[in-house]
Scaffold this motif. Sequence first.
Motif: not given
Length: 481
Positions: A112-121, A157-162, A272-278
Amino acid sequence: MKESEIHRSLPMDQEKMKKFISFLVAAVVFLLLLYGLPDTFSYEAKLMTAIVTFGVILWALEPIPIGLTALLILVLMLTFNIFDTSIIYSGFASPATHLVVGGMMIAQAVNETALVKRISYFIVRKWGATAKGLLGSVIIVQQIQALFIPSTAVRTTLVLPISSLIVKTVGAKSGSNLRKMIMVGVAFGGNISGTAILPAAVGNILTVELLNRYAGINITYFEWFLYTFPLWLILIPAIWLLLYKYYPLKEEQKSFPHIKGEMDKKMKELGSVSTKEIRCLLILLAIVGLWITEPYHGMHPSVPALIGALIMTLPGIGFAKWESVVKINFNTVLLISVTLSMGYGLIDSGAVDRIGDYLSVDWFLESIQNPILAAILVIILTQIFHKLLSNVSAAVVTLIPVMISVADNAGVDPLPLAFIAGVTSLYGFLLVVETMPNLLVHSTGFIGQRDFLVPGILATLVTVIATIIVALTWWQLIGFI
């Protein structure tokens, strides 16, 4: 009927015939075992062995979805009334099942957050400008995810789009070594990502649960990590080097200076990093902290997972919607619950003891008296068994009880035999159907089964050699074997 229509109907007819034959084979084997096993097997043991083998064949040939096969096995056990229903349903009440459920809910919340995408990018941006770094990135991302997300299927599954974005960005054409290297790297990286983190793979959870229930041996999160982290540290660079060397690239395919700009663009889109991600990261760290400190508080790993899922969805504290988090894959819940019930049934019916007796030939019992030789034999036997059985859960739930029984007959500690069988079952590289990462990568259409064959054989040899090295060194040093 037009010729074109005839051709279109053929694949469908062939598919139906394949499914029919699969069911026929499973049914014939069921009857052969039910009426052909010797009288040393009780009726309950014969029936349970027949049902388990029937299910394993269906899992291997997959004429129906794996979750539907699990439900079919459950219904058969209930219909034949082999045991009290409390035993048949016991897999659903197991802490292992709730660990998987909690883990999937956590993964849904994290997504629901962008955390995994952010770390992967970030990782791809930092190291993805070269082919070596790009391959390393798709492997390392999943190892990092393993610390927080207890499912190889979810991590892949989370890595495949990347990885698909990477394939497009670097211009990896269909059939090229570059595309194969990236996609096989995702699959193999997913397979080894469950090695050292107890909740990171269903096979680990099943191994611990069966050892605890039937050998009275409890393995904590920290102990699993202690036993396996050297193997994990060997396999990460070994698989990376293997794939990089196996897929030779042209000079122009070894450098991607533009990938940094593409990742910058993607990270800018995230903002920018959101409070949800934190909040997500802090809760994940708290869960890992509870897993690591299990020897002090005594909570089963399922408890921190469920606590984490709860906090992540609490209004005002969490960051995810409950409606989204509970949309988990029930196929997986059925699979692990029923496989556990199958394992319990095999043991309670006496089938495992009889199978263990037949396997307890003199040369084998003598061989496993030597810890190193025992480790080598179990590694090789598990790899062969896994190729025949395909499904990781099915391999674990049949191998672990048998290993416990054989160890008991030989008068040796069942922990090393069962543990090594459980860990080795994670490493399915050769066939698409062996593991979920293989299946998910194959489902993209970017690579086919033949692309797994040679690198799969080499990766299997690497894991066998790496496990033997760890057995000869680390496991002896810490007194594990």
